[in-house]
Design a protein around this motif. Structure first.
Motif, PDB file in Angstrom:
ATOM      1  N   VAL A 173      38.488  54.822  29.507  1.00 20.98           N
ATOM      2  CA  VAL A 173      39.485  54.036  30.221  1.00 20.98           C
ATOM      3  C   VAL A 173      39.201  54.221  31.706  1.00 20.98           C
ATOM      4  N   VAL A 174      38.922  53.154  32.410  1.00 24.68           N
ATOM      5  CA  VAL A 174      38.615  53.217  33.838  1.00 24.68           C
ATOM      6  C   VAL A 174      39.783  52.606  34.602  1.00 24.68           C
ATOM      7  N   PHE A 175      40.353  53.394  35.499  1.00 29.68           N
ATOM      8  CA  PHE A 175      41.522  52.986  36.263  1.00 29.68           C
ATOM      9  C   PHE A 175      41.097  52.430  37.621  1.00 29.68           C
ATOM     10  N   THR A 191      38.071  50.120  28.518  1.00 32.29           N
ATOM     11  CA  THR A 191      39.294  49.397  28.861  1.00 32.29           C
ATOM     12  C   THR A 191      39.515  49.576  30.355  1.00 32.29           C
ATOM     13  N   LEU A 192      39.577  48.480  31.082  1.00 35.40           N
ATOM     14  CA  LEU A 192      39.828  48.520  32.515  1.00 35.40           C
ATOM     15  C   LEU A 192      41.329  48.389  32.742  1.00 35.40           C
ATOM     16  N   GLU A 200      39.917  42.954  41.309  1.00 35.08           N
ATOM     17  CA  GLU A 200      38.616  43.613  41.128  1.00 35.08           C
ATOM     18  C   GLU A 200      38.155  43.527  39.681  1.00 35.08           C
ATOM     19  N   VAL A 201      39.090  43.713  38.745  1.00 38.21           N
ATOM     20  CA  VAL A 201      38.755  43.622  37.328  1.00 38.21           C
ATOM     21  C   VAL A 201      38.276  42.211  36.986  1.00 38.21           C
ATOM     22  N   VAL A 202      39.022  41.207  37.411  1.00 36.87           N
ATOM     23  CA  VAL A 202      38.648  39.822  37.104  1.00 36.87           C
ATOM     24  C   VAL A 202      37.314  39.464  37.758  1.00 36.87           C
ATOM     25  N   VAL A 218      43.942  45.851  31.111  1.00 32.91           N
ATOM     26  CA  VAL A 218      45.378  46.000  31.330  1.00 32.91           C
ATOM     27  C   VAL A 218      45.625  45.765  32.815  1.00 32.91           C
ATOM     28  N   LEU A 219      46.475  44.802  33.128  1.00 32.36           N
ATOM     29  CA  LEU A 219      46.793  44.464  34.512  1.00 32.36           C
ATOM     30  C   LEU A 219      48.255  44.817  34.763  1.00 32.36           C
TER      31      LEU A 219
END
Length: 300
Positions: A36-38, A103-104, A113-115, A130-131
């Motif tokens: 899991v990367v936060f 899982t970001l 940044e994720v998108v 997860v946003l």
């Protein structure tokens, strides 16, 4: 470097990874299992996830956090606060650690940044996203985005913030926590702790990431994200109003579930940590189960 920490069996690794242009990014890595990367909010970093990382590790996952460039213990270059560069920094971390099935998990600015990572680098390493309180798709007013906030309002706030960052951050804390509501309460010490984290950012980065968040349009990118997504948003969020941000983000994502918290504001990762963690862990367990099912099908 590995440090002993009773919360994390086996210790917690602290290291630096070279980002997109050689900028050194501070990274913490704890636990085993599915990674899991936060990806943090603007002006915050590894420390903001104090209530999420132990829960994720205790549930059998690997938790990776990092300080964005200009933030915390990472390098503070003058430039590189656009979403392309920030997404490339995230890609550098995933590549250096050779992570897959990730899982970001993002908060606020981190959603962009994720998108942008997914649209720029693809989803091969990622299982789901997860946003939390996302500031996507676009906060700024445009003729085809009439719910947005006028640019001149942002410019005025940016000038006030630049003139007195400690004062501006302190004044914004009530809206961030939403603790003017009878169901929400944070201590003065918690408030000060979060403000101090926000001030541990270069003045240049403070302004530049805010501008990137406000002006970057993700409306065309969100529909291309081909992954399961969970959007978590407080209904009393004044920094990222739910109708402008969370609901629209969930509507644009092809495979998203929206979970709202009626009395929560932008800082729900603190004020509503128990409920948020339960939703996060539920999503993670479903992703692990889905991955195991896919592996079984491939093996057969």
């Amino acid at each position: 470097m590995v440090i002993d920490d009773p919360i994390f069996p086996g210790g917690k690794t602290m290291t630096y990874v070279n980002g997109a242009d050689g900028t050194k990014l501070y990274v913490e890595d704890a636990g085993d299992g599915a990674p899991v990367v936060f990806v943090s909010s603007a002006w915050l970093g590894t420390r903001m996830w104090e209530f999420q990382v132990p829960a994720v590790v205790a549930a059998g996952h690997r938790a990776v956090t990092y300080d964005r460039r200009g933030h915390g213990r990472s390098d503070r270059p003058w430039d590189g606060y656009d979403y392309d560069t920030l997404a490339d920094d995230l890609a550098a971390i995933l590549g250096e650690l050779d992570l897959s099935g990730v899982t970001l998990v993002s908060q606020s600015m981190g959603a962009g940044e994720v998108v942008r990572y997914l649209t720029r680098h693809g989803s091969a390493r990622v299982a789901g996203i997860v946003l939390i309180a996302p500031l996507t798709p676009l906060p700024m007013w445009l003729p085809d985005n009439p719910q947005g906030i006028p640019l001149e309002v942002f410019e005025a706030e940016d000038r006030l913030r630049a003139a007195d960052r400690p004062g501006w951050m302190t004044a914004s804390a009530t809206g961030f926590f939403g603790d003017d509501h009878p169901e929400v309460s944070v201590s003065d010490a918690m408030r000060r702790w979060m403000i101090d984290q926000c001030l541990d950012v270069s003045a240049r980065a403070t302004s530049q990431v805010a501008r990137a968040v406000f002006t970057t349009d993700f409306r065309a990118e969100l529909p291309t994200v081909d992954l399961p997504a969970l959007v978590l948003h407080g209904e009393r969020d004044v920094q990222a109003p739910i109708d402008l941000c969370g609901r629209r983000t969930a509507e644009l994502l092809p495979d998203a579930r929206l979970r709202t918290y009626p009395d929560a504001a932008h800082g729900l990762f603190i004020t509503h940590a128990a409920a948020l963690n339960a939703d996060l862990l539920g999503f993670l367990s479903r992703r692990v189960a889905a991955g195991a099912a896919e592996g079984s099908v491939r093996a057969s």
